[in-house]
Design a protein around this motif. Structure first.
Motif, PDB file in Angstrom:
ATOM      1  N   LEU A  84       0.821  -1.205   0.000  1.00 55.66           N
ATOM      2  CA  LEU A  84       0.000   0.000   0.000  1.00 55.66           C
ATOM      3  C   LEU A  84       0.860   1.261   0.000  1.00 55.66           C
ATOM      4  O   LEU A  84       0.354   2.363  -0.203  1.00 55.66           O
ATOM      5  CB  LEU A  84      -0.918   0.007   1.233  1.00 55.66           C
ATOM      6  N   PRO A 102      -0.149  -4.013  -3.944  1.00 51.82           N
ATOM      7  CA  PRO A 102      -0.915  -4.938  -3.116  1.00 51.82           C
ATOM      8  C   PRO A 102      -1.333  -6.181  -3.899  1.00 51.82           C
ATOM      9  O   PRO A 102      -1.437  -6.132  -5.123  1.00 51.82           O
ATOM     10  CB  PRO A 102      -2.145  -4.121  -2.712  1.00 51.82           C
ATOM     11  N   GLY A 103      -1.530  -7.275  -3.193  1.00 53.45           N
ATOM     12  CA  GLY A 103      -1.962  -8.489  -3.875  1.00 53.45           C
ATOM     13  C   GLY A 103      -2.556  -9.469  -2.899  1.00 53.45           C
ATOM     14  O   GLY A 103      -2.343  -9.353  -1.684  1.00 53.45           O
ATOM     15  N   PRO A 104      -3.300 -10.427  -3.413  1.00 49.58           N
ATOM     16  CA  PRO A 104      -4.006 -11.373  -2.530  1.00 49.58           C
ATOM     17  C   PRO A 104      -3.071 -12.358  -1.842  1.00 49.58           C
ATOM     18  O   PRO A 104      -3.513 -13.092  -0.968  1.00 49.58           O
ATOM     19  CB  PRO A 104      -4.961 -12.088  -3.496  1.00 49.58           C
ATOM     20  N   PHE A 110      -6.671  -4.640   9.346  1.00 56.80           N
ATOM     21  CA  PHE A 110      -6.363  -3.278   9.791  1.00 56.80           C
ATOM     22  C   PHE A 110      -6.882  -3.056  11.205  1.00 56.80           C
ATOM     23  O   PHE A 110      -7.741  -3.777  11.688  1.00 56.80           O
ATOM     24  CB  PHE A 110      -7.040  -2.261   8.863  1.00 56.80           C
ATOM     25  N   PHE A 116     -16.784  -4.332   4.366  1.00 57.61           N
ATOM     26  CA  PHE A 116     -17.626  -3.554   3.455  1.00 57.61           C
ATOM     27  C   PHE A 116     -19.036  -3.519   4.022  1.00 57.61           C
ATOM     28  O   PHE A 116     -19.679  -4.562   4.132  1.00 57.61           O
ATOM     29  CB  PHE A 116     -17.610  -4.173   2.064  1.00 57.61           C
ATOM     30  N   TRP A 118     -21.856  -2.727   2.963  1.00 57.11           N
ATOM     31  CA  TRP A 118     -23.002  -3.085   2.124  1.00 57.11           C
ATOM     32  C   TRP A 118     -23.054  -4.593   1.858  1.00 57.11           C
ATOM     33  O   TRP A 118     -23.952  -5.074   1.197  1.00 57.11           O
ATOM     34  CB  TRP A 118     -22.970  -2.320   0.805  1.00 57.11           C
ATOM     35  N   PHE A 127     -15.465 -11.887  -0.861  1.00 55.79           N
ATOM     36  CA  PHE A 127     -15.019 -10.773  -1.717  1.00 55.79           C
ATOM     37  C   PHE A 127     -13.714 -11.102  -2.455  1.00 55.79           C
ATOM     38  O   PHE A 127     -13.627 -10.954  -3.679  1.00 55.79           O
ATOM     39  CB  PHE A 127     -14.850  -9.511  -0.870  1.00 55.79           C
ATOM     40  N   MET A 131     -12.939 -11.579  -6.524  1.00 52.19           N
ATOM     41  CA  MET A 131     -12.081 -10.677  -7.295  1.00 52.19           C
ATOM     42  C   MET A 131     -11.193 -11.458  -8.260  1.00 52.19           C
ATOM     43  O   MET A 131     -10.744 -10.935  -9.261  1.00 52.19           O
ATOM     44  CB  MET A 131     -11.194  -9.838  -6.362  1.00 52.19           C
ATOM     45  N   ASN A 179      -8.511 -15.719   0.976  1.00 54.68           N
ATOM     46  CA  ASN A 179      -7.679 -15.593  -0.228  1.00 54.68           C
ATOM     47  C   ASN A 179      -6.493 -16.546  -0.192  1.00 54.68           C
ATOM     48  O   ASN A 179      -5.696 -16.552  -1.118  1.00 54.68           O
ATOM     49  CB  ASN A 179      -7.141 -14.162  -0.330  1.00 54.68           C
TER      50      ASN A 179
ATOM     51  N   PRO B 332      -9.460   3.357   3.962  1.00 55.12           N
ATOM     52  CA  PRO B 332      -9.112   1.978   4.340  1.00 55.12           C
ATOM     53  C   PRO B 332      -9.940   0.907   3.633  1.00 55.12           C
ATOM     54  O   PRO B 332      -9.444  -0.192   3.407  1.00 55.12           O
ATOM     55  CB  PRO B 332      -9.354   1.958   5.852  1.00 55.12           C
ATOM     56  N   LEU B 333     -11.192   1.240   3.274  1.00 52.25           N
ATOM     57  CA  LEU B 333     -11.998   0.252   2.544  1.00 52.25           C
ATOM     58  C   LEU B 333     -11.349  -0.061   1.203  1.00 52.25           C
ATOM     59  O   LEU B 333     -11.284  -1.213   0.771  1.00 52.25           O
ATOM     60  CB  LEU B 333     -13.416   0.779   2.296  1.00 52.25           C
ATOM     61  N   GLU B 335      -8.193   0.327   0.514  1.00 52.80           N
ATOM     62  CA  GLU B 335      -6.933  -0.375   0.752  1.00 52.80           C
ATOM     63  C   GLU B 335      -7.200  -1.844   1.060  1.00 52.80           C
ATOM     64  O   GLU B 335      -6.501  -2.730   0.557  1.00 52.80           O
ATOM     65  CB  GLU B 335      -6.179   0.288   1.904  1.00 52.80           C
ATOM     66  N   ALA B 336      -8.230  -2.081   1.869  1.00 53.70           N
ATOM     67  CA  ALA B 336      -8.569  -3.463   2.198  1.00 53.70           C
ATOM     68  C   ALA B 336      -8.909  -4.226   0.913  1.00 53.70           C
ATOM     69  O   ALA B 336      -8.449  -5.348   0.708  1.00 53.70           O
ATOM     70  CB  ALA B 336      -9.741  -3.503   3.168  1.00 53.70           C
ATOM     71  N   ALA B 337      -9.690  -3.601   0.056  1.00 57.78           N
ATOM     72  CA  ALA B 337     -10.069  -4.267  -1.192  1.00 57.78           C
ATOM     73  C   ALA B 337      -8.845  -4.583  -2.032  1.00 57.78           C
ATOM     74  O   ALA B 337      -8.753  -5.652  -2.646  1.00 57.78           O
ATOM     75  CB  ALA B 337     -11.036  -3.387  -1.977  1.00 57.78           C
ATOM     76  N   GLN B 338      -7.878  -3.669  -2.034  1.00 51.28           N
ATOM     77  CA  GLN B 338      -6.661  -3.919  -2.813  1.00 51.28           C
ATOM     78  C   GLN B 338      -5.880  -5.094  -2.250  1.00 51.28           C
ATOM     79  O   GLN B 338      -5.370  -5.922  -2.996  1.00 51.28           O
ATOM     80  CB  GLN B 338      -5.774  -2.668  -2.803  1.00 51.28           C
ATOM     81  N   THR B 339      -5.801  -5.168  -0.913  1.00 47.85           N
ATOM     82  CA  THR B 339      -5.072  -6.300  -0.347  1.00 47.85           C
ATOM     83  C   THR B 339      -5.841  -7.598  -0.577  1.00 47.85           C
ATOM     84  O   THR B 339      -5.282  -8.676  -0.445  1.00 47.85           O
ATOM     85  CB  THR B 339      -4.825  -6.144   1.169  1.00 47.85           C
ATOM     86  N   LEU B 340      -7.124  -7.495  -0.915  1.00 47.77           N
ATOM     87  CA  LEU B 340      -7.892  -8.703  -1.222  1.00 47.77           C
ATOM     88  C   LEU B 340      -7.830  -9.029  -2.705  1.00 47.77           C
ATOM     89  O   LEU B 340      -8.501  -9.934  -3.176  1.00 47.77           O
ATOM     90  CB  LEU B 340      -9.347  -8.531  -0.787  1.00 47.77           C
ATOM     91  N   GLY B 341      -7.071  -8.249  -3.446  1.00 51.45           N
ATOM     92  CA  GLY B 341      -6.833  -8.594  -4.838  1.00 51.45           C
ATOM     93  C   GLY B 341      -7.685  -7.853  -5.850  1.00 51.45           C
ATOM     94  O   GLY B 341      -7.702  -8.224  -7.020  1.00 51.45           O
ATOM     95  N   ALA B 342      -8.401  -6.809  -5.413  1.00 49.28           N
ATOM     96  CA  ALA B 342      -9.234  -6.079  -6.364  1.00 49.28           C
ATOM     97  C   ALA B 342      -8.347  -5.244  -7.291  1.00 49.28           C
ATOM     98  O   ALA B 342      -7.420  -4.583  -6.833  1.00 49.28           O
ATOM     99  CB  ALA B 342     -10.203  -5.168  -5.622  1.00 49.28           C
ATOM    100  N   ARG B 350     -16.833  -2.363  -7.600  1.00 50.80           N
ATOM    101  CA  ARG B 350     -17.237  -3.207  -6.485  1.00 50.80           C
ATOM    102  C   ARG B 350     -17.070  -2.537  -5.139  1.00 50.80           C
ATOM    103  O   ARG B 350     -17.603  -3.019  -4.148  1.00 50.80           O
ATOM    104  CB  ARG B 350     -16.445  -4.525  -6.502  1.00 50.80           C
ATOM    105  N   VAL B 351     -16.293  -1.462  -5.074  1.00 57.18           N
ATOM    106  CA  VAL B 351     -16.097  -0.805  -3.776  1.00 57.18           C
ATOM    107  C   VAL B 351     -16.587   0.635  -3.803  1.00 57.18           C
ATOM    108  O   VAL B 351     -17.446   1.014  -3.019  1.00 57.18           O
ATOM    109  CB  VAL B 351     -14.611  -0.850  -3.341  1.00 57.18           C
ATOM    110  N   PRO B 354     -20.702   0.849  -4.774  1.00 56.76           N
ATOM    111  CA  PRO B 354     -21.587   0.426  -3.680  1.00 56.76           C
ATOM    112  C   PRO B 354     -21.305   1.172  -2.385  1.00 56.76           C
ATOM    113  O   PRO B 354     -22.222   1.425  -1.602  1.00 56.76           O
ATOM    114  CB  PRO B 354     -21.309  -1.071  -3.532  1.00 56.76           C
ATOM    115  N   GLY B 355     -20.057   1.573  -2.191  1.00 66.00           N
ATOM    116  CA  GLY B 355     -19.703   2.247  -0.940  1.00 66.00           C
ATOM    117  C   GLY B 355     -20.344   3.611  -0.804  1.00 66.00           C
ATOM    118  O   GLY B 355     -20.681   4.036   0.296  1.00 66.00           O
TER     119      GLY B 355
END
Ligand SMILES: Nc1ncnc2c1ncn2[C@@H]1O[C@H](COP(=O)(O)OP(=O)(O)OP(=O)(O)O)[C@@H](O)[C@H]1O
Ligand SMILES: [Mg+2]
Lengths: 300, 475
Positions: A84, A102-104, A110, A116, A118, A127, A131, A179, B332-333, B335-342, B350-351, B354-355
């Protein structure tokens, strides 16, 4: 919390079993290797050096904690590992390959709640796999398993705002694990929780760690937490953030809460305290207070 | 920080506590009062004669010889001015009485002029007769009927009570009747009286200015304009409402259709933000109405320039509001999505989208209110239309009682649209705090019940659906 027991032992003394564990650990392949990592932030008042020449390695299935005074660059370090933030010097290798962005393969939890809002618990956990382009139905079963693992199967259809702080962080852990990352990066994930929930979360985390093929790098500013969780503790010092010492925790595993009064536990804590607050060594923290009560009306 | 008062007796709770919530009961009472209070003030000012009432509403007209301004029955004059008129009429009568005794009873005027003015004087009684039900509204120029009424009043066989005739006016009627009777007992157009008659002294009741009609007048006018068929090919009130709503919603939806994507892009990518926002920021300071003549020139007649005006007035604001909302999405949302591979596209779709939806929904609600404020100007440009045209026309004739129902109607449409949208927010976004509150709201419960009822009804008609609960579940 100043351990000055007469029979205090050296934190470097390890029982044969602990020695044996560490030698086995060090035979494992290196998952994460950080070499000469440096980070400077440009600010209006000149450059701020947050990290300088940070070197360390994390072995596969190791639980490593990072501790250090506030502002020493712990978050900066973990954010660089997560991709990040970009490093100003040195490099980060994951399984020998340089990390960029960044990567899975590196999951992150955090301190702030980052579910998320929603999405339901289950959708949050799905999620990451989604992805990668996997279809919802194919990952749903697996998502359930991860939710089971953190003990929240009743809440799989709840929304984050219906969960307590501790539950949110458990979902965040499940989401990161879904992941199947090589390493789980955690930046003070239990910092916002109350003491009891925090203790419970620590034991959950150790159980998860024990039963999965997962390496954990865990940032904390809580000495007890670090000693309770870690195989090794990386102590950072501030201005600039440099590695002070890497401590091998001599407390045997499996860990139990009542170990916190055992001499090796206390000795380790004492050592970290020395490193983090060298100036307070042997001194009482006293406030410059003048007496404001009537003579003779003493409480001590 | 808000303090909860759960579990405490309402009566022991203070009405005033810094940042303390009131109970649901007290809240609804106050909400009712917030509407009742202005209504009560309006009713009070309208119906209590000692509150305000700065004017006199004439029941008997006040026209005089040699004065250009004619006040007819129904007109309002200020309380300060009214005595001047009455004393002027009295003076005039005194001089006529003096003429009768002099050797020139016509006072230098011609006989035909006196006849004309006498005819007018006789007709001054007509409004009072109409409001007393002695003659019909259509008979205000029926000289024979009016003549008969003069006679009846003078001879005491007709008593007026709503309004009464003042004593001095009854004397005048009797005096005039003496002169009239000497010519003819009944109206005779060929032989009208040539002796100058005395004018009735203006009479009136204290009243508010015409721009403040009373509630009952407004309600009556409202009922009238909505039930009366329109004149000729003029649009009906309902058509006007539809027309106005088309312009507001048309302009708003067009602005949202283009503005939301632009705003989201600006809030997501610095590139678009720096490219679009500076100019948008500048443009929004140019008031939309200043473009009206241009818009008419570009889009010509009909609704196009009007919709364009609502668009211009809403669009630039909307882009900035939406981009700001997008930027406020918790970093942070992302960033979290990026660390999850988005990847970048997934982050947006997707973030980000909807966010921001719940906040975007609120923004659009506020901007719809904004769009309503352009309605009047939009309807005035080019060919006047819709509700505004009605307000304009009626206002020019000072039919303010007709104007109020329309103004209130516009307010009600806007208010209820917003209230409904606010209620629906909880349904559309069940994951927000309002969402959980919404599921407890009786109105929402009823609304949610309908689709479920349809679904159930539909399923019952299907032969047999496998019951989900009998499916084997994980051990
Ligand atoms: N984006 C930034 N721009 C400028 N300086 C920064 C930035 N981020 C961090 N820093 C600086 O880098 C240093 C390390 O910050 P960091 O957040 O990594 O500390 P930390 O060890 O995580 O502290 P804490 O225990 O309070 O969380 C601090 O001096 C901080 O002011
Ligand atoms: Mg930090």
């Amino acid at each position: 919390m100043k351990p000055s027991l007469p029979d205090a032992i050296d934190y470097r003394e390890q029982s044969p079993e602990v020695q044996e564990r560490f030698s086995r650990l060090k035979e494992r392949p290196v998952v994460l290797s950080v070499e000469g990592l440096g980070k400077t932030f440009p600010t209006p008042g000149g450059e701020v050096t947050a990290l300088k020449g940070v070197d360390f390695e994390v072995f596969r299935r190791e639980f490593m904690c990072v501790i250090g005074p506030s502002g020493c660059g712990k978050s900066t370090l973990i954010r660089i590992l997560a991709g990040l933030e970009t490093e100003s010097g040195g490099q980060v290798l994951l399984d020998g390959n340089p990390v960029a962005g960044p990567g899975p393969d590196r999951g992150m939890v955090f301190q702030s709640y980052t579910l998320f809002p929603w999405l339901t618990v289950k959708q949050n956990v799905m999620f990451g796999p989604k992805m990668e382009g996997k279809s919802g139905s194919s990952v749903e079963g697996e998502a359930r398993q991860w939710i089971d693992l953190v003990g929240l199967s009743q809440f799989e259809n709840s929304y984050p705002h219906q969960l307590s702080g501790g539950m949110k962080q458990r979902v965040a852990i499940a989401r990161a694990l879904a992941n199947r990352p090589r390493i789980l990066l955690m930046d003070e994930p239990f910092g916002a929780l109350d003491a009891q929930t925090r203790a419970q979360m620590q034991s959950y985390l150790l159980q998860i760690w024990r039963n999965l093929d997962i390496t954990i790098l865990f940032i904390t500013h809580d000495l007890d937490e670090a000693v309770f969780l870690a195989d090794r503790i990386l102590v950072l010092k501030a201005n600039p953030g440099e590695v002070d010492e890497i401590i091998e925790v001599p407390v045997p595993r499996p860990r139990r809460l009542d170990q916190s009064i055992e001499p090796e536990f206390i000795a380790t804590k004492h050592r970290i305290n020395q490193l983090i607050h060298p100036e307070s060594e042997g001194k009482e923290d006293t406030l410059p207070f003048a007496r404001m009560t009537v003579e003779g009306d003493d409480v001590e | 920080m808000r303090f909860s008062h759960r579990g405490t007796k309402d009566s022991r709770e203070p009405w005033f506590g810094v940042r303390r919530d009131l109970s649901a009961k007290r809240s609804s009472i106050l909400s009712l009062v917030s509407f009742a209070l202005p209504l009560a003030i309006w009713a009070g000012v309208s119906y209590l004669p000692f509150l305000w009432h700065p004017d006199i509403r004439l029941q008997i007209s006040a026209d005089r010889e040699d004065v250009a301004t004619v006040y007819i029955a129904g007109d309002r004059v200020s309380k300060g001015f009214f005595p001047q008129i009455t004393s002027a009429v009295r003076d005039q009568n005194a001089s006529i009485e003096a003429q009768w005794k002099s050797d020139d009873p016509l006072g230098g005027s011609t006989e035909s002029a006196v006849r004309r003015s006498n005819k007018k004087i006789l007709r001054h009684l007509a409004p009072v007769l109409i409001s007393n039900g002695v003659i019909d509204e259509g008979q205000s120029k029926d000289d024979a009927a009016i003549y008969r009424a003069w006679k009846d009043i003078a001879e005491g066989t007709l008593d007026l009570d709503s309004p009464e005739l003042a004593g001095e006016n009854i004397t005048i009627v009797q005096q005039n009747w003496k002169s009239m009777r000497s010519v003819s007992e009944t109206y005779d157009s060929d032989n009208s009286i040539s002796r100058p008659l005395l004018s009735l002294i203006p009479q009136g009741k204290s009243a508010n200015p015409d721009y403040l009609p009373s509630p009952d007048q407004v309600v009556a006018a409202g009922v009238k304009i909505f039930t009366q068929p329109p004149e000729g090919d003029r649009p009906s009130m309902l058509q006007r409402v539809g027309h106005s709503m088309r312009i507001v919603f048309g302009g708003f939806f067009l602005a949202a259709l283009i503005g939301v994507p632009v705003g989201v892009l600006c809030g997501t990518y610095s590139f678009f933000s720096k490219l679009v926002e500076p100019f948008t920021d500048f443009f929004r300071y140019m008031p939309a109405p200043t473009f009206s003549t241009l818009l008419v020139a570009i889009f010509l007649a009909n609704d196009a320039p009007k919709i364009a005006l609502v668009f211009v007035g809403t669009f630039f604001q909307l882009v900035l509001v939406v981009s700001n909302t997008t930027r406020r999405l918790d970093l942070p949302l992302l960033e979290a999505a990026q660390t999850l591979g988005a990847n970048q596209m997934q982050l947006l779709m997707r973030v980000v989208i909807p966010g921001i939806l719940p906040n975007l929904y609120n923004d659009l609600r506020i901007l719809l209110g904004w769009a309503w404020t352009w309605l009047v100007i939009a309807e005035l440009i080019g060919v006047k239309s819709g509700l505004t045209e009605f307000i304009e026309t009626q206002g020019r004739f000072r039919n303010f009682d007709m104007v109020y129902p329309v103004i209130i109607l516009i307010g009600l449409i806007g208010f209820f649209t917003d209230q409904i949208l606010a209620l629906l927010r909880g349904v559309v976004f069940p994951y927000t705090d309002e969402g959980s509150a919404a599921s407890a709201n009786p109105v929402i419960k009823a609304l949610l019940f309908l689709p479920r009822w349809f679904k159930d009804a539909a399923e019952q008609r299907l032969p047999h659906l496998p019951d989900k609960s009998t499916h084997p579940t994980r051990a």
